[in-house]
Every structure is written in structure tokens, then in C-alpha cells.
Design a protein around this motif. Structure first.
Motif, PDB file in Angstrom:
ATOM      1  N   ASP A   1       0.830  -1.204   0.000  1.00  0.00           N
ATOM      2  CA  ASP A   1       0.000   0.000   0.000  1.00  0.00           C
ATOM      3  C   ASP A   1       0.864   1.252   0.000  1.00  0.00           C
ATOM      4  OD1 ASP A   1      -2.495  -1.376   0.186  1.00  0.00           O
ATOM      5  OD2 ASP A   1      -2.089  -1.739   2.316  1.00  0.00           O
ATOM      6  N   GLU A   2       0.313   2.332  -0.559  1.00  0.00           N
ATOM      7  CA  GLU A   2       0.953   3.638  -0.461  1.00  0.00           C
ATOM      8  C   GLU A   2       0.819   4.167   0.964  1.00  0.00           C
ATOM      9  OE1 GLU A   2       0.941   6.404  -3.964  1.00  0.00           O
ATOM     10  OE2 GLU A   2      -0.989   5.401  -4.311  1.00  0.00           O
ATOM     11  N   PRO A   3       1.759   4.986   1.420  1.00  0.00           N
ATOM     12  CA  PRO A   3       3.013   5.344   0.751  1.00  0.00           C
ATOM     13  C   PRO A   3       4.007   4.183   0.787  1.00  0.00           C
ATOM     14  CG  PRO A   3       2.972   6.297   2.930  1.00  0.00           C
ATOM     15  CD  PRO A   3       1.623   5.664   2.729  1.00  0.00           C
ATOM     16  N   PHE A   4       4.766   4.043  -0.272  1.00  0.00           N
ATOM     17  CA  PHE A   4       5.647   2.896  -0.421  1.00  0.00           C
ATOM     18  C   PHE A   4       6.970   3.058   0.316  1.00  0.00           C
ATOM     19  CE2 PHE A   4       2.999   2.962  -4.332  1.00  0.00           C
ATOM     20  CZ  PHE A   4       2.304   1.797  -4.089  1.00  0.00           C
ATOM     21  N   GLY A   5       7.224   4.264   0.837  1.00  0.00           N
ATOM     22  CA  GLY A   5       8.443   4.472   1.609  1.00  0.00           C
ATOM     23  C   GLY A   5       9.670   4.530   0.725  1.00  0.00           C
ATOM     24  N   ASP A   6      10.746   3.896   1.170  1.00  0.00           N
ATOM     25  CA  ASP A   6      12.022   3.904   0.467  1.00  0.00           C
ATOM     26  C   ASP A   6      11.903   3.086  -0.810  1.00  0.00           C
ATOM     27  OD1 ASP A   6      14.650   3.798  -0.400  1.00  0.00           O
ATOM     28  OD2 ASP A   6      15.247   2.325   1.113  1.00  0.00           O
ATOM     29  N   LEU A   7      11.827   3.768  -1.956  1.00  0.00           N
ATOM     30  CA  LEU A   7      11.632   3.047  -3.205  1.00  0.00           C
ATOM     31  C   LEU A   7      12.834   2.181  -3.564  1.00  0.00           C
ATOM     32  CD1 LEU A   7       9.749   5.637  -5.441  1.00  0.00           C
ATOM     33  CD2 LEU A   7       8.838   3.628  -4.273  1.00  0.00           C
ATOM     34  N   TYR A   8      14.026   2.637  -3.251  1.00  0.00           N
ATOM     35  CA  TYR A   8      15.197   1.802  -3.549  1.00  0.00           C
ATOM     36  C   TYR A   8      15.159   0.521  -2.730  1.00  0.00           C
ATOM     37  CZ  TYR A   8      17.389   5.296  -6.512  1.00  0.00           C
ATOM     38  OH  TYR A   8      17.669   6.163  -7.538  1.00  0.00           O
ATOM     39  N   GLY A   9      14.693   0.633  -1.495  1.00  0.00           N
ATOM     40  CA  GLY A   9      14.531  -0.565  -0.678  1.00  0.00           C
ATOM     41  C   GLY A   9      13.525  -1.523  -1.285  1.00  0.00           C
ATOM     42  N   LEU A  10      12.431  -0.979  -1.813  1.00  0.00           N
ATOM     43  CA  LEU A  10      11.428  -1.801  -2.498  1.00  0.00           C
ATOM     44  C   LEU A  10      12.026  -2.454  -3.734  1.00  0.00           C
ATOM     45  CD1 LEU A  10       8.502  -2.728  -3.219  1.00  0.00           C
ATOM     46  CD2 LEU A  10       8.199  -0.477  -4.309  1.00  0.00           C
ATOM     47  N   TRP A  11      12.659  -1.659  -4.576  1.00  0.00           N
ATOM     48  CA  TRP A  11      13.154  -2.173  -5.855  1.00  0.00           C
ATOM     49  C   TRP A  11      14.255  -3.226  -5.694  1.00  0.00           C
ATOM     50  CZ3 TRP A  11      13.589   3.576  -7.575  1.00  0.00           C
ATOM     51  CH2 TRP A  11      12.331   4.042  -7.955  1.00  0.00           C
ATOM     52  N   ARG A  12      14.986  -3.173  -4.574  1.00  0.00           N
ATOM     53  CA  ARG A  12      16.072  -4.131  -4.363  1.00  0.00           C
ATOM     54  C   ARG A  12      15.623  -5.395  -3.628  1.00  0.00           C
ATOM     55  NH1 ARG A  12      19.261   0.681  -2.627  1.00  0.00           N
ATOM     56  NH2 ARG A  12      20.695   1.248  -4.317  1.00  0.00           N
ATOM     57  N   ARG A  13      14.367  -5.473  -3.263  1.00  0.00           N
ATOM     58  CA  ARG A  13      13.900  -6.631  -2.503  1.00  0.00           C
ATOM     59  C   ARG A  13      14.077  -7.914  -3.296  1.00  0.00           C
ATOM     60  NH1 ARG A  13       8.793  -5.458   1.397  1.00  0.00           N
ATOM     61  NH2 ARG A  13       8.895  -7.753   1.409  1.00  0.00           N
ATOM     62  N   GLY A  14      14.540  -8.941  -2.615  1.00  0.00           N
ATOM     63  CA  GLY A  14      14.705 -10.234  -3.266  1.00  0.00           C
ATOM     64  C   GLY A  14      13.395 -10.930  -3.558  1.00  0.00           C
ATOM     65  N   ASP A  15      12.292 -10.473  -2.926  1.00  0.00           N
ATOM     66  CA  ASP A  15      10.977 -11.077  -3.143  1.00  0.00           C
ATOM     67  C   ASP A  15      10.068 -10.186  -3.993  1.00  0.00           C
ATOM     68  OD1 ASP A  15      10.659  -9.078  -1.274  1.00  0.00           O
ATOM     69  OD2 ASP A  15       9.435 -10.259   0.111  1.00  0.00           O
ATOM     70  N   LEU A  16      10.666  -9.329  -4.819  1.00  0.00           N
ATOM     71  CA  LEU A  16       9.883  -8.406  -5.642  1.00  0.00           C
ATOM     72  C   LEU A  16       9.360  -9.119  -6.886  1.00  0.00           C
ATOM     73  CD1 LEU A  16       8.926  -5.459  -6.032  1.00  0.00           C
ATOM     74  CD2 LEU A  16      10.998  -5.097  -7.396  1.00  0.00           C
ATOM     75  N   LEU A  17       8.058  -9.271  -6.955  1.00  0.00           N
ATOM     76  CA  LEU A  17       7.426  -9.885  -8.123  1.00  0.00           C
ATOM     77  C   LEU A  17       7.297  -8.890  -9.262  1.00  0.00           C
ATOM     78  CD1 LEU A  17       5.752 -12.346  -9.318  1.00  0.00           C
ATOM     79  CD2 LEU A  17       3.746 -11.022  -8.601  1.00  0.00           C
ATOM     80  N   LEU A  18       6.829  -7.663  -8.934  1.00  0.00           N
ATOM     81  CA  LEU A  18       6.613  -6.675  -9.986  1.00  0.00           C
ATOM     82  C   LEU A  18       6.561  -5.289  -9.375  1.00  0.00           C
ATOM     83  CD1 LEU A  18       6.068  -6.441 -13.075  1.00  0.00           C
ATOM     84  CD2 LEU A  18       3.628  -6.341 -12.518  1.00  0.00           C
ATOM     85  N   SER A  19       7.276  -4.366  -9.991  1.00  0.00           N
ATOM     86  CA  SER A  19       7.192  -2.960  -9.630  1.00  0.00           C
ATOM     87  C   SER A  19       7.569  -2.152 -10.864  1.00  0.00           C
ATOM     88  CB  SER A  19       8.108  -2.629  -8.444  1.00  0.00           C
ATOM     89  OG  SER A  19       7.839  -1.317  -7.973  1.00  0.00           O
ATOM     90  N   GLN A  20       7.667  -0.851 -10.684  1.00  0.00           N
ATOM     91  CA  GLN A  20       8.062   0.032 -11.779  1.00  0.00           C
ATOM     92  C   GLN A  20       9.050   1.046 -11.250  1.00  0.00           C
ATOM     93  OE1 GLN A  20       4.942   2.406 -13.620  1.00  0.00           O
ATOM     94  NE2 GLN A  20       5.960   2.277 -15.615  1.00  0.00           N
ATOM     95  N   THR A  21      10.069   1.308 -12.039  1.00  0.00           N
ATOM     96  CA  THR A  21      11.089   2.279 -11.666  1.00  0.00           C
ATOM     97  C   THR A  21      11.293   3.247 -12.825  1.00  0.00           C
ATOM     98  OG1 THR A  21      13.344   2.542 -10.799  1.00  0.00           O
ATOM     99  CG2 THR A  21      13.022   0.856 -12.479  1.00  0.00           C
ATOM    100  N   CYS A  22      12.172   4.194 -12.622  1.00  0.00           N
ATOM    101  CA  CYS A  22      12.600   5.113 -13.676  1.00  0.00           C
ATOM    102  C   CYS A  22      13.856   4.533 -14.324  1.00  0.00           C
ATOM    103  CB  CYS A  22      12.873   6.481 -13.059  1.00  0.00           C
ATOM    104  SG  CYS A  22      13.628   7.695 -14.175  1.00  0.00           S
ATOM    105  N   GLY A  23      14.097   4.896 -15.564  1.00  0.00           N
ATOM    106  CA  GLY A  23      15.281   4.373 -16.236  1.00  0.00           C
ATOM    107  C   GLY A  23      16.589   4.820 -15.610  1.00  0.00           C
TER     108      GLY A  23
END
Length: 274
Positions: free
Chosen positions: A46-68
Motif C-alpha cells: 500500500d501507499e506510501p511505499f516508503g524507500d523506493l530503492y529498498g522496495l526495488w532491491r527486494r529479493g521477493d519483488l514480483l513486480l514494480s516500476q522504476t525510472c530508467g
């Protein structure tokens, strides 16, 4: 092997309506990829997602979106590129996008017709790690800079929406706004959109990638890719509201263009937006 995954789409929740549409789309993707037992395998964050880099680096990340920009600088060793959305928005071409360069629509801003006219003005940008708000604008400004400077001042706002609001409120004069975000603002926040005027566009680049942890593996990655296509076609009205027309299969290598924009600006002596 990870058996429980997380998913979140943080990048284009411009309004609560867009946030709800993206979440519903994500739920459909998860259900299609994992079946009716999806809730036992995937948690939607759920939002707010907090530290996006922490989210994007998660080993259990199924799907997200980042900037190039984060993809090429920080995330390449952590994630796989799943797909890149294609949008029906002015400035988008297939899986590529641009930023629109905007100024205030009233007062003296009517004398501003080009980016070169913005010398000595105040620039707003969303964050230092944004291709659309910082890197693309830096690349566009670089030919006009003198001794590493062009603007009188810059202000970091935290989001494209806040950059538009800052211009509308008189706190800045110019900004580069992701063209998809700007299309959403025109659709759902017309009173805000009318406060700015487009005077140009930046160079194009590959659009914001959908990513997954490298731990996902090729079989699950393929299932998620297929689910994206099916979920999109399953609800044409939602796709229309989100302006998504399909998903391209780009690779990490395709995003090297973003580093080229950065290198070109640095080569001209304009390493920092200033």
C-alpha cells in the motif's frame, strides 16, 4: 527459493483515481499469474511505499516500476526488466517517452517561447535520480549553459505533480514533466494543467520499466509478462483511462541511452542542473 512475493506500482499514481486503477490492474496481473490462490503467494503493498530503492532491491519483488535512471545507475544487478508500458500520450512513441518543458501560463511567461528564453529563471525538478525531471532537462539545457550554469536557482519538489504546483503557485518558472504524467494531469486535473504552457520537449528515451527481482526466475517472469498482456486486454476502459496501449519487451541494454544523455551534458560542462 522465495515462495511469497510483493508487488507495487509506485510511479504513475498521479491522482487517487490513477492509483486505484493501477492497483486493480496489478491485482489482475497477480491473479492471472498465480490463479485464485494468488493471495497466498503475493502481497500488494500500500501507499506510501516508503524507500523506493529498498522496495526495488527486494529479493521477493514480483513486480514494480522504476525510472530508467535508477535502473542504469543502481538497480541493474538486482532486477530484471519485465516489460515497458506503451502509452497513448503526446510525447510517447511506442515504448519511448519524452518530457514536456513547461512554464507558467500567465503574466510575463507569455514572452517565454523556448528553453533558451528561460536563462536566469527558477527551475523545479522532482528528484536528482529522475530521467524525466532532471536528466532529460539537464541534457536539454546543456547547450545553453555558461560556465556550468543556466538557471538562477533550482528547487527539488519530490514529484512532477508538486513541480507543476510550484510553478502554479509562483515558486518556480520552468520544469520538465514526464509526458505521461502531464497527460494524466490534463485528463483529471485540468485546473492545474491550465496554469502551465508547454514550450518544448526533451530528447526521447525508453519508458519507465516494469521490473522484478532476479530471484523470480525465467518461468515466473514469463507468466508475469503474459499476465500483463491479458490483464490489459481484459478491461479496455481501464486501459483507456490509464492510456496504456501495450507492453514492449525491452532489455537493460536498451536503457543505456539514458546514460548517453547524462554523458553528453557532462561533456558540455553541465554536470549538475543549475
Amino acid at each position: 527459493m522465495t515462495t511469497h512475493w510483493v508487488a507495487a506500482l509506485p510511479m504513475y499514481n498521479v491522482t487517487p483515481t490513477h492509483g486505484a486503477l493501477w492497483r486493480a490492474f496489478l491485482q489482475d496481473v497477480v491473479t492471472l499469474a498465480f490463479g485464485e490462490d494468488a493471495a497466498n503467494h503475493v502481497s500488494l503493498l500500500d501507499e506510501p511505499f516508503g524507500d523506493l530503492y529498498g522496495l526495488w532491491r527486494r529479493g521477493d519483488l514480483l513486480l514494480s516500476q522504476t525510472c530508467g535512471y535508477p535502473l542504469v545507475h543502481e538497480l541493474g544487478s538486482h532486477v530484471d526488466v519485465v516489460a515497458t508500458p506503451m502509452f497513448d500520450a503526446h510525447g510517447c512513441e511506442g515504448a519511448r517517452y519524452r518530457s514536456v518543458i513547461v512554464v507558467c501560463s500567465n503574466g510575463g511567461a507569455h514572452a517565454i517561447d523556448t528553453l533558451a528564453d528561460c536563462r536566469g529563471m527558477r527551475a523545479a525538478y522532482n528528484s536528482e535520480d529522475s530521467n524525466s525531471g532532471m536528466n532529460a532537462l539537464r541534457h536539454a539545457v546543456a547547450p545553453h549553459a555558461r560556465n556550468g550554469r543556466f538557471f538562477a536557482s533550482t528547487v527539488r519538489t519530490g514529484s512532477h505533480l508538486r513541480s507543476l504546483g510550484t510553478i502554479a503557485e509562483g515558486g518556480a518558472d520552468v520544469a520538465a514533466i514526464d509526458c505521461v504524467t502531464f497527460a494524466y494531469v490534463q485528463d483529471d486535473l485540468p485546473d492545474l494543467a491550465k496554469h502551465v504552457r508547454v514550450i518544448g520537449v526533451t530528447a526521447s528515451a525508453p519508458g519507465l520499466p516494469l521490473i522484478a527481482s532476479r530471484a523470480l526466475g525465467p518461468e515466473r517472469l514469463s507468466r508475469v509478462r503474459d499476465a500483463l498482456d491479458v490483464a490489459l486486454s481484459a478491461d479496455p476502459e481501464r486501459a483507456r483511462r490509464l492510456r496504456v496501449t501495450g507492453f514492449a519487451r525491452l532489455t537493460r541494454h536498451d536503457y543505456a541511452e539514458i546514460e548517453t544523455l547524462e554523458r553528453d551534458a557532462i561533456a558540455r560542462g553541465y554536470a549538475t542542473l543549475a
